[in-house]
Design a protein around this motif. Structure first.
Motif, PDB file in Angstrom:
ATOM      1  N   GLY A  10       0.829  -1.208   0.000  1.00  0.00           N
ATOM      2  CA  GLY A  10       0.000   0.000   0.000  1.00  0.00           C
ATOM      3  C   GLY A  10       0.859   1.251   0.000  1.00  0.00           C
ATOM      4  N   ILE A  11       1.985   1.173  -0.717  1.00  0.00           N
ATOM      5  CA  ILE A  11       2.964   2.263  -0.714  1.00  0.00           C
ATOM      6  C   ILE A  11       2.678   3.208  -1.881  1.00  0.00           C
ATOM      7  CG2 ILE A  11       5.435   2.769  -1.005  1.00  0.00           C
ATOM      8  CD1 ILE A  11       5.837  -0.228   0.104  1.00  0.00           C
ATOM      9  N   GLU A  12       2.633   4.493  -1.578  1.00  0.00           N
ATOM     10  CA  GLU A  12       2.453   5.466  -2.646  1.00  0.00           C
ATOM     11  C   GLU A  12       3.807   5.640  -3.329  1.00  0.00           C
ATOM     12  OE1 GLU A  12       0.873   9.310  -1.385  1.00  0.00           O
ATOM     13  OE2 GLU A  12       1.609  10.058  -3.318  1.00  0.00           O
ATOM     14  N   ALA A  13       3.862   5.484  -4.638  1.00  0.00           N
ATOM     15  CA  ALA A  13       5.156   5.518  -5.314  1.00  0.00           C
ATOM     16  C   ALA A  13       5.018   5.956  -6.763  1.00  0.00           C
ATOM     17  CB  ALA A  13       5.794   4.132  -5.260  1.00  0.00           C
ATOM     18  N   THR A  14       6.142   6.333  -7.333  1.00  0.00           N
ATOM     19  CA  THR A  14       6.205   6.734  -8.740  1.00  0.00           C
ATOM     20  C   THR A  14       6.966   5.672  -9.510  1.00  0.00           C
ATOM     21  OG1 THR A  14       6.271   9.057  -8.078  1.00  0.00           O
ATOM     22  CG2 THR A  14       7.034   8.536 -10.314  1.00  0.00           C
ATOM     23  N   GLU A  15       6.371   5.152 -10.575  1.00  0.00           N
ATOM     24  CA  GLU A  15       7.067   4.154 -11.391  1.00  0.00           C
ATOM     25  C   GLU A  15       7.789   4.835 -12.554  1.00  0.00           C
ATOM     26  OE1 GLU A  15       4.826   0.689 -12.622  1.00  0.00           O
ATOM     27  OE2 GLU A  15       6.523  -0.056 -13.797  1.00  0.00           O
ATOM     28  N   ILE A  16       9.048   4.453 -12.730  1.00  0.00           N
ATOM     29  CA  ILE A  16       9.828   4.963 -13.863  1.00  0.00           C
ATOM     30  C   ILE A  16       9.536   4.058 -15.046  1.00  0.00           C
ATOM     31  CG2 ILE A  16      12.151   5.346 -14.770  1.00  0.00           C
ATOM     32  CD1 ILE A  16      13.127   5.542 -11.870  1.00  0.00           C
ATOM     33  N   SER A  17       9.277   4.666 -16.202  1.00  0.00           N
ATOM     34  CA  SER A  17       9.042   3.870 -17.401  1.00  0.00           C
ATOM     35  C   SER A  17      10.381   3.492 -18.031  1.00  0.00           C
ATOM     36  CB  SER A  17       8.180   4.703 -18.357  1.00  0.00           C
ATOM     37  OG  SER A  17       8.508   4.420 -19.676  1.00  0.00           O
ATOM     38  N   TYR A  18      10.523   2.236 -18.388  1.00  0.00           N
ATOM     39  CA  TYR A  18      11.760   1.733 -19.009  1.00  0.00           C
ATOM     40  C   TYR A  18      12.043   2.462 -20.317  1.00  0.00           C
ATOM     41  CZ  TYR A  18      15.030  -1.613 -21.096  1.00  0.00           C
ATOM     42  OH  TYR A  18      16.117  -2.190 -21.686  1.00  0.00           O
ATOM     43  N   SER A  19      10.991   2.744 -21.082  1.00  0.00           N
ATOM     44  CA  SER A  19      11.188   3.364 -22.393  1.00  0.00           C
ATOM     45  C   SER A  19      11.334   4.881 -22.309  1.00  0.00           C
ATOM     46  CB  SER A  19      10.026   3.007 -23.318  1.00  0.00           C
ATOM     47  OG  SER A  19       8.825   3.355 -22.699  1.00  0.00           O
ATOM     48  N   ASN A  20      10.947   5.454 -21.177  1.00  0.00           N
ATOM     49  CA  ASN A  20      11.034   6.915 -21.034  1.00  0.00           C
ATOM     50  C   ASN A  20      11.399   7.251 -19.587  1.00  0.00           C
ATOM     51  OD1 ASN A  20      10.793   9.643 -21.430  1.00  0.00           O
ATOM     52  ND2 ASN A  20       8.556   9.658 -21.275  1.00  0.00           N
ATOM     53  N   PRO A  21      12.659   6.944 -19.197  1.00  0.00           N
ATOM     54  CA  PRO A  21      13.026   7.038 -17.780  1.00  0.00           C
ATOM     55  C   PRO A  21      13.378   8.452 -17.297  1.00  0.00           C
ATOM     56  CG  PRO A  21      14.880   6.239 -19.037  1.00  0.00           C
ATOM     57  CD  PRO A  21      13.758   6.428 -20.013  1.00  0.00           C
ATOM     58  N   LEU A  22      13.433   9.414 -18.225  1.00  0.00           N
ATOM     59  CA  LEU A  22      13.911  10.729 -17.810  1.00  0.00           C
ATOM     60  C   LEU A  22      12.788  11.578 -17.235  1.00  0.00           C
ATOM     61  CD1 LEU A  22      16.562  11.487 -20.559  1.00  0.00           C
ATOM     62  CD2 LEU A  22      16.807  10.339 -18.339  1.00  0.00           C
ATOM     63  N   ILE A  23      12.467  11.293 -15.983  1.00  0.00           N
ATOM     64  CA  ILE A  23      11.494  12.122 -15.281  1.00  0.00           C
ATOM     65  C   ILE A  23      12.213  12.808 -14.127  1.00  0.00           C
ATOM     66  CG2 ILE A  23       9.401  10.859 -15.902  1.00  0.00           C
ATOM     67  CD1 ILE A  23       9.590   9.498 -13.097  1.00  0.00           C
ATOM     68  N   GLU A  24      11.718  13.990 -13.784  1.00  0.00           N
ATOM     69  CA  GLU A  24      12.349  14.758 -12.725  1.00  0.00           C
ATOM     70  C   GLU A  24      11.599  14.526 -11.423  1.00  0.00           C
ATOM     71  OE1 GLU A  24      12.443  18.935 -13.584  1.00  0.00           O
ATOM     72  OE2 GLU A  24      13.667  19.364 -11.807  1.00  0.00           O
ATOM     73  N   ILE A  25      12.341  14.215 -10.365  1.00  0.00           N
ATOM     74  CA  ILE A  25      11.737  14.039  -9.038  1.00  0.00           C
ATOM     75  C   ILE A  25      12.141  15.257  -8.205  1.00  0.00           C
ATOM     76  CG2 ILE A  25      11.469  12.491  -7.050  1.00  0.00           C
ATOM     77  CD1 ILE A  25      10.688  11.140  -9.713  1.00  0.00           C
ATOM     78  N   ASN A  26      11.146  16.041  -7.829  1.00  0.00           N
ATOM     79  CA  ASN A  26      11.449  17.324  -7.194  1.00  0.00           C
ATOM     80  C   ASN A  26      11.446  17.289  -5.680  1.00  0.00           C
ATOM     81  OD1 ASN A  26      11.859  19.096  -9.441  1.00  0.00           O
ATOM     82  ND2 ASN A  26       9.706  18.725  -9.952  1.00  0.00           N
ATOM     83  N   GLU A  27      11.669  16.134  -5.128  1.00  0.00           N
ATOM     84  CA  GLU A  27      11.707  16.021  -3.658  1.00  0.00           C
ATOM     85  C   GLU A  27      12.621  14.847  -3.299  1.00  0.00           C
ATOM     86  OE1 GLU A  27       7.909  14.339  -2.025  1.00  0.00           O
ATOM     87  OE2 GLU A  27       7.328  14.287  -4.134  1.00  0.00           O
ATOM     88  N   ASP A  28      12.955  14.738  -2.019  1.00  0.00           N
ATOM     89  CA  ASP A  28      13.805  13.630  -1.563  1.00  0.00           C
ATOM     90  C   ASP A  28      13.151  12.299  -1.921  1.00  0.00           C
ATOM     91  OD1 ASP A  28      15.455  15.501  -0.514  1.00  0.00           O
ATOM     92  OD2 ASP A  28      15.023  15.050   1.581  1.00  0.00           O
ATOM     93  N   PHE A  29      13.955  11.357  -2.415  1.00  0.00           N
ATOM     94  CA  PHE A  29      13.360  10.066  -2.770  1.00  0.00           C
ATOM     95  C   PHE A  29      14.312   8.898  -2.549  1.00  0.00           C
ATOM     96  CE2 PHE A  29      15.277   8.963  -6.949  1.00  0.00           C
ATOM     97  CZ  PHE A  29      15.852  10.169  -7.315  1.00  0.00           C
ATOM     98  N   VAL A  30      13.671   7.732  -2.363  1.00  0.00           N
ATOM     99  CA  VAL A  30      14.377   6.457  -2.284  1.00  0.00           C
ATOM    100  C   VAL A  30      14.083   5.724  -3.586  1.00  0.00           C
ATOM    101  CG1 VAL A  30      14.413   4.208  -1.125  1.00  0.00           C
ATOM    102  CG2 VAL A  30      14.280   6.297   0.236  1.00  0.00           C
ATOM    103  N   LEU A  31      15.138   5.179  -4.210  1.00  0.00           N
ATOM    104  CA  LEU A  31      14.997   4.509  -5.512  1.00  0.00           C
ATOM    105  C   LEU A  31      15.105   2.993  -5.339  1.00  0.00           C
ATOM    106  CD1 LEU A  31      14.950   4.696  -8.657  1.00  0.00           C
ATOM    107  CD2 LEU A  31      17.456   4.841  -8.552  1.00  0.00           C
ATOM    108  N   ILE A  32      14.104   2.268  -5.823  1.00  0.00           N
ATOM    109  CA  ILE A  32      14.145   0.796  -5.795  1.00  0.00           C
ATOM    110  C   ILE A  32      14.436   0.293  -7.203  1.00  0.00           C
ATOM    111  CG2 ILE A  32      13.003  -1.313  -5.016  1.00  0.00           C
ATOM    112  CD1 ILE A  32      10.930   0.319  -3.582  1.00  0.00           C
ATOM    113  N   VAL A  33      15.492  -0.508  -7.336  1.00  0.00           N
ATOM    114  CA  VAL A  33      15.858  -1.014  -8.662  1.00  0.00           C
ATOM    115  C   VAL A  33      15.920  -2.540  -8.688  1.00  0.00           C
ATOM    116  CG1 VAL A  33      17.129   1.052  -9.364  1.00  0.00           C
ATOM    117  CG2 VAL A  33      18.346  -0.764  -8.200  1.00  0.00           C
ATOM    118  N   PRO A  34      15.501  -3.126  -9.795  1.00  0.00           N
ATOM    119  CA  PRO A  34      15.627  -4.574  -9.960  1.00  0.00           C
ATOM    120  C   PRO A  34      17.045  -4.911 -10.420  1.00  0.00           C
ATOM    121  CG  PRO A  34      14.605  -3.641 -11.917  1.00  0.00           C
ATOM    122  CD  PRO A  34      14.884  -2.489 -10.988  1.00  0.00           C
ATOM    123  N   SER A  35      17.370  -6.178 -10.537  1.00  0.00           N
ATOM    124  CA  SER A  35      18.719  -6.601 -10.931  1.00  0.00           C
ATOM    125  C   SER A  35      18.612  -7.451 -12.189  1.00  0.00           C
ATOM    126  CB  SER A  35      19.342  -7.453  -9.821  1.00  0.00           C
ATOM    127  OG  SER A  35      18.996  -6.935  -8.545  1.00  0.00           O
TER     128      SER A  35
END
Ligand SMILES: Cc1cc2nc3c(=O)[nH]c(=O)nc-3n(C[C@H](O)[C@H](O)[C@H](O)COP(=O)(O)O)c2cc1C
Length: 126
Positions: A20-45
């Motif tokens: 139930g976490i509010e989050a922003t998903e980065i699109s693989y095909s269009n990853p260049l989005i600007e995050i205008n606040e402090d954030f934690v990034l979760i990445v797959p391997s």
């Protein structure tokens, strides 16, 4: 603290939804989005391409400045390569790797992830 993630096969997306976490998903095909606040990034391997793609995202606009910490999702079957993209990004950008989980995580992983995010928020506001 905003949570931002990339998910190619849906495991991290499921982790986010289950928690139930509010989050922003980065699109693989269009990853260049600007995050205008402090954030934690979760990445797959997967492979080096993920590190390169996430580097482009991190270096976009003010993202590197706002990036607080990294979290990895992977599989322990890869032994030393478990969550290697998250580890590499953590070293490259000198941001702490605060949590790792397998696939879409367990209930405990969700609890512990939230604790780690809270902890880093507390540490930063002191
Ligand atoms: C082709 C392939 C390569 C992978 N390589 C790694 C790896 O090197 N290290 C690791 O920890 N996990 C690896 N994994 C596991 C994924 O990182 C894991 O399933 C993760 O939860 C995927 O997240 P996502 O579904 O949100 O993209 C790999 C999975 C696949 C399908």
């Amino acid at each position: 603290m905003r949570i931002v993630y990339l998910s190619l096969s849906g495991n991290i997306r499921k982790f986010i939804n289950d928690g139930g976490i509010e989050a922003t998903e980065i699109s693989y095909s269009n990853p260049l989005i600007e995050i205008n606040e402090d954030f934690v990034l979760i990445v797959p391997s997967y492979d080096q391409e993920i590190t390169d793609l996430m580097s482009e995202f991190i270096e976009y606009e003010n993202n590197e400045e706002n990036l607080v910490a990294i979290v990895g999702s992977g599989s322990r079957n890869f032994n030393d390569g478990f969550c290697f993209n998250a580890k590499d990004l953590s070293e490259k950008y000198n941001k702490p790797l605060i949590f790792k989980f397998e696939f879409s995580g367990t209930e405990d992983d969700i609890i512990n992830f939230k604790k780690e995010v809270e902890l880093i928020e507390i540490t930063r506001t002191k």
